[in-house]
Design an enzyme around this catalytic site. Structure first.
Site, mmCIF file in Angstrom:
data_model
loop_
_atom_site.group_PDB
_atom_site.id
_atom_site.type_symbol
_atom_site.label_atom_id
_atom_site.label_comp_id
_atom_site.label_asym_id
_atom_site.label_seq_id
_atom_site.Cartn_x
_atom_site.Cartn_y
_atom_site.Cartn_z
ATOM 1 N N HIS A 88 -33.550 54.638 11.852
ATOM 2 C CA HIS A 88 -33.282 53.235 11.553
ATOM 3 C C HIS A 88 -31.832 53.031 11.120
ATOM 4 O O HIS A 88 -31.427 53.485 10.043
ATOM 5 C CB HIS A 88 -34.234 52.780 10.447
ATOM 6 C CG HIS A 88 -34.193 51.338 10.141
ATOM 7 N ND1 HIS A 88 -34.128 50.845 8.852
ATOM 8 C CD2 HIS A 88 -34.220 50.244 10.942
ATOM 9 C CE1 HIS A 88 -34.136 49.534 8.873
ATOM 10 N NE2 HIS A 88 -34.186 49.127 10.128
ATOM 11 N N GLU A 129 -32.185 53.576 16.295
ATOM 12 C CA GLU A 129 -32.350 52.129 16.285
ATOM 13 C C GLU A 129 -31.112 51.501 15.652
ATOM 14 O O GLU A 129 -30.604 51.982 14.647
ATOM 15 C CB GLU A 129 -33.594 51.756 15.473
ATOM 16 C CG GLU A 129 -33.959 50.275 15.508
ATOM 17 C CD GLU A 129 -33.216 49.427 14.486
ATOM 18 O OE1 GLU A 129 -33.227 48.189 14.633
ATOM 19 O OE2 GLU A 129 -32.613 49.994 13.550
ATOM 20 N N ASP A 179 -28.361 47.601 15.785
ATOM 21 C CA ASP A 179 -28.285 46.150 15.930
ATOM 22 C C ASP A 179 -26.928 45.754 16.493
ATOM 23 O O ASP A 179 -25.928 46.441 16.270
ATOM 24 C CB ASP A 179 -28.471 45.481 14.564
ATOM 25 C CG ASP A 179 -29.650 46.058 13.799
ATOM 26 O OD1 ASP A 179 -30.777 45.627 14.055
ATOM 27 O OD2 ASP A 179 -29.419 46.963 12.959
ATOM 28 N N HIS A 233 -26.083 45.196 11.270
ATOM 29 C CA HIS A 233 -27.351 44.491 11.124
ATOM 30 C C HIS A 233 -27.184 43.049 10.676
ATOM 31 O O HIS A 233 -27.706 42.124 11.301
ATOM 32 C CB HIS A 233 -28.261 45.225 10.137
ATOM 33 C CG HIS A 233 -29.575 44.539 9.920
ATOM 34 N ND1 HIS A 233 -29.775 43.569 8.952
ATOM 35 C CD2 HIS A 233 -30.756 44.674 10.563
ATOM 36 C CE1 HIS A 233 -31.012 43.137 9.016
ATOM 37 N NE2 HIS A 233 -31.645 43.788 9.978
#
Length: 260
Positions: free
Chosen positions: A17, A50, A52, A65
């Site tokens: 993450h 993962e 963004d 993010h």
């Protein structure tokens, strides 16, 4: 046919993450979604990262993010108002800025799970992803934004994997709960994965019925964000296909033990 993104490793998948920031790295000032965080996830053995996507004032797609810098750097400005060069300077002592292009080119064996956070980033991100589409699962909370990014990738000859946004997830969950599988046929057909929290407030999103419905259609279910090893083990035992976690180290260790 299974998208190459899924062929890189067997299930269950560990999705790092926003990269991986250990306690020691955090103490040294490294932050999420930095070059160092992605490198640490890769070094720990994560196949999937993962992250963004936002767009800077001068049109650079960066891994970040939040819409603004406040939580990560203390600067109140938005990503959209800062040029990439200045953002690089701000991030220099926080693990280093990483652009989408740098991520894809610097880590050629990593599969990226990319959440497009800003409308303005959708088409630029899709164009960059196109050449690396076999290594990208593209998503967004906004299905409209997700579709624009995918369309841009398709226009450049790339076909990334994808997971559903809020409206797609709502459609399949409602149809499953109502025992009306045909009601969400188009939503199921559009995605390769569902990426959901186990619960949303009091509402339990992850259910055995949803898992069965997804697997019957060849759609994987990934749960976010799971940092407790006991929760990881419970969810994997329930049959989820992937765990999105800040504790990449613990998740990889757990999966390795299960495979012995």
């Amino acid at each position: 046919m299974t998208h190459p993104w899924f062929a890189a490793a067997a299930t269950p998948r560990v999705l790092a993450h926003r990269g991986f920031v250990s306690a020691a790295s955090a103490a040294d000032g490294v932050v999420e979604n930095s070059f160092a965080a992605v490198a640490a996830a890769h070094a720990a053995g994560a196949v999937y990262v993962e992250s963004d996507c936002h767009l800077t004032a001068d049109g650079e797609v960066v891994l970040f993010h939040d819409a603004d810098l406040h939580r990560v750097t203390g600067d109140p400005r938005t990503i959209a108002s800062v040029r990439a060069g200045e953002l690089e300077h701000i991030m220099a002592e926080r693990g280093g800025l990483i652009t989408l292009r740098q991520a894809l080119e610097s880590f050629p064996t990593v599969r990226f799970n990319l959440d497009v956070k800003a409308d303005a980033a959708a088409e630029p991100a899709g164009r960059i992803i196109a050449a690396h589409a076999d290594r990208v699962l593209l998503t967004s909370f906004s299905d409209a934004r997700r579709r624009r990014a995918i369309a841009a990738a398709h226009h450049e000859g790339g076909e990334p994997a994808t997971s559903g946004g809020r409206s797609t997830i709502a459609a399949v969950i409602a149809a499953t709960a109502l025992h009306a599988p045909g009601a969400a046929r188009n939503a199921w057909a559009e995605v390769d994965a569902l990426q959901i929290p186990e619960r949303q407030g009091r509402l339990r999103l992850l259910t055995p019925r949803l898992l069965d419905a997804a697997h019957a259609r060849g759609v994987e279910v990934h749960v976010w964000t799971v940092d407790d090893p006991a929760d990881m083990a419970r969810l994997l035992e329930a049959g989820v296909d992937g765990i999105v976690t800040d504790r990449t180290d613990l998740a990889l260790e757990l999966v390795a033990r299960r495979g012995r």
